[in-house]
Design an enzyme around this catalytic site. Sequence first.
Site, PDB file in Angstrom:
ATOM      1  N   ASP A 214       0.775  -1.231  -0.004  1.00 21.40           N
ATOM      2  CA  ASP A 214       0.001  -0.042   0.042  1.00 21.40           C
ATOM      3  C   ASP A 214       0.858   1.261   0.140  1.00 21.40           C
ATOM      4  OD1 ASP A 214      -2.243  -1.792   0.468  1.00 21.40           O
ATOM      5  OD2 ASP A 214      -2.093  -1.586   2.421  1.00 21.40           O
TER       6      ASP A 214
ATOM      7  N   HIS B  76      -4.296  -2.031  -5.982  1.00 19.56           N
ATOM      8  CA  HIS B  76      -3.647  -1.014  -6.341  1.00 19.56           C
ATOM      9  C   HIS B  76      -4.720   0.013  -6.818  1.00 19.56           C
ATOM     10  CE1 HIS B  76       0.113  -2.792  -6.504  1.00 19.56           C
ATOM     11  NE2 HIS B  76      -0.132  -3.433  -7.879  1.00 19.56           N
TER      12      HIS B  76
HETATM   13  P1  GDP Z   1      -0.430   0.136  -3.811  1.00 23.75           P
HETATM   14  O1  GDP Z   1      -0.884  -1.174  -3.372  1.00 23.75           O
HETATM   15  O2  GDP Z   1       1.134   0.333  -3.398  1.00 23.75           O
HETATM   16  O3  GDP Z   1      -0.495   0.542  -5.232  1.00 23.75           O
HETATM   17  O4  GDP Z   1      -1.199   1.073  -2.792  1.00 23.75           O
HETATM   18  P2  GDP Z   1      -2.495   1.400  -2.571  1.00 23.75           P
HETATM   19  O5  GDP Z   1      -3.094   2.006  -3.968  1.00 23.75           O
HETATM   20  O6  GDP Z   1      -3.273   0.314  -2.016  1.00 23.75           O
HETATM   21  O7  GDP Z   1      -2.491   2.869  -1.536  1.00 23.75           O
HETATM   22  C1  GDP Z   1      -2.085   3.870  -1.744  1.00 23.75           C
HETATM   23  C2  GDP Z   1      -3.053   4.922  -1.387  1.00 23.75           C
HETATM   24  O8  GDP Z   1      -2.512   5.991  -1.388  1.00 23.75           O
HETATM   25  C3  GDP Z   1      -4.260   4.902  -2.101  1.00 23.75           C
HETATM   26  O9  GDP Z   1      -5.511   5.439  -1.518  1.00 23.75           O
HETATM   27  C4  GDP Z   1      -4.083   6.065  -3.390  1.00 23.75           C
HETATM   28  O10 GDP Z   1      -5.031   6.643  -3.928  1.00 23.75           O
HETATM   29  C5  GDP Z   1      -3.149   6.988  -2.469  1.00 23.75           C
HETATM   30  N1  GDP Z   1      -2.224   7.769  -2.950  1.00 23.75           N
HETATM   31  C6  GDP Z   1      -1.285   7.312  -3.722  1.00 23.75           C
HETATM   32  N2  GDP Z   1      -0.320   8.462  -3.845  1.00 23.75           N
HETATM   33  C7  GDP Z   1      -0.763   9.399  -2.944  1.00 23.75           C
HETATM   34  C8  GDP Z   1      -0.352  10.742  -2.695  1.00 23.75           C
HETATM   35  O11 GDP Z   1       0.666  11.062  -2.959  1.00 23.75           O
HETATM   36  N3  GDP Z   1      -1.150  11.355  -1.516  1.00 23.75           N
HETATM   37  C9  GDP Z   1      -2.329  10.808  -1.064  1.00 23.75           C
HETATM   38  N4  GDP Z   1      -2.982  11.563  -0.338  1.00 23.75           N
HETATM   39  N5  GDP Z   1      -2.703   9.820  -1.581  1.00 23.75           N
HETATM   40  C10 GDP Z   1      -2.038   8.890  -2.480  1.00 23.75           C
END
Ligand code: GDP
Length: 425
Positions: free
Chosen positions: A12, A40
Amino acid sequence: MVRAIVGANWGDEGKGKITDLLAEESDVVVRFQGGANAGHTIINEYGKFALHLLPSGVFHPNVVNVIGPGVALNVEALLRELRALEERGVPAPQLKISDRCQVLLPLHVDFDKFEEERLGRNSFGSTKSGIAPFYSDKFAKVGLQVCMLYDEKLLRERVNILLVKHNCLLEHLYHKPPIDADALVRELLETGEKIRPMVCDTTRLLHEADRAGRVILLEGQLGTLRDPDHGIYPYTTSSSPLAGYGCVGAGVPPTSLKSIVCVTKAYSSAVGAGPFVVRLSGDEAEELRRRGGDAGEYGATTHRPRDVGWFDCVASRYGVMVQGATEVALTNLDVLGYLPEIPVCVAYETADGERITDFPATPVLLGCKPVYEKLPGWQCDIRGIRKYSDLPENCRRYVDFIEQTVGVPIHIVSNGPRREEVLLR
Ligand code: GDP
């Protein structure tokens, strides 16, 4: 050229967003391990999507998306995701499935649930998507490869071998009805037909693309600390989320892997069981959880509230090192804008009172407490800033601090969940 995008921590970290961004300059995006057990989050011009099995290149019509042999393929989940894209107006993606990939069966999902029930309090926080039973069968050599779905005789033999063990466990360990071999074979033959047009020898496809100078992106799921060998065993996943394994699980030459982008968050979050030294509780946790990510820190697959904590230098340095990162992408920096001072965990204190900065193995880790330092905050909203140099000074100092801590250059800083909310350094 092969590039990997992988997580430094517990998953995440925001890999989906970074993959979606870098997919624009890639020809092929490959999933190399795991299955529909993590998600993701991608927010782009088509809306907000939680991808579980589909590679994050599916929003780019020119990108070839590949499900590599290392993936746990839940066909129904994959088809559901494809339908969801279609319903929301995303052009049909180019998708190829390795003929050597193995299929995750409904019985794997059932066994995951039965096993968590049996373990009760001692469970490992499984997402109950069948991943551990699937990989157990794969490595016990009783699994079913996609290519076997097109050879009825072989399939029947393999199903019989598989069911000897499983029906015995169903009857005697879990006290559930046995599985009928004929019904399972019929179901699997239908499953094979549903994906037939997408199935091919993806290893050859990838080697040819590599030789032709195409850019291949390996998309990791979860992060270093969930690796079965290098992570917080047994609170790990069942396949390796490391860039090094990416070459194996995708099927590309290790010598072609030139760039390893390791994603880490400006604070910590983890979902599932296991040691998490920086875990916060009470109001402090609630506020960070509510402000985190794009809609609070809740799991993309299970919607479980994620544990949250401040940036963990010990875990992140280790996570970045084990991945062999050539660069780091720092996400969710905007989330910390509310704090006058930002604590960071610079060391652990072990149960014996020793101060350590190298990430320890599980028995020591379980007794560790965090040692914090405080950095000055910037106390403003940095979303909307488009140039790195326009960030407040304390914010840039925070990035410098993390860069020094992990010892690898940070090139990408993400200041919001949307694709365009990114600052290049
Ligand atoms: P992954 O599994 O590594 O792709 O991560 P996830 O998508 O599960 O979790 C990352 C969370 O952070 C999601 O809710 C994204 O929309 C959010 N996100 C990603 N980059 C940013 C950022 O720079 N700022 C904010 N506020 N949210 C972000």
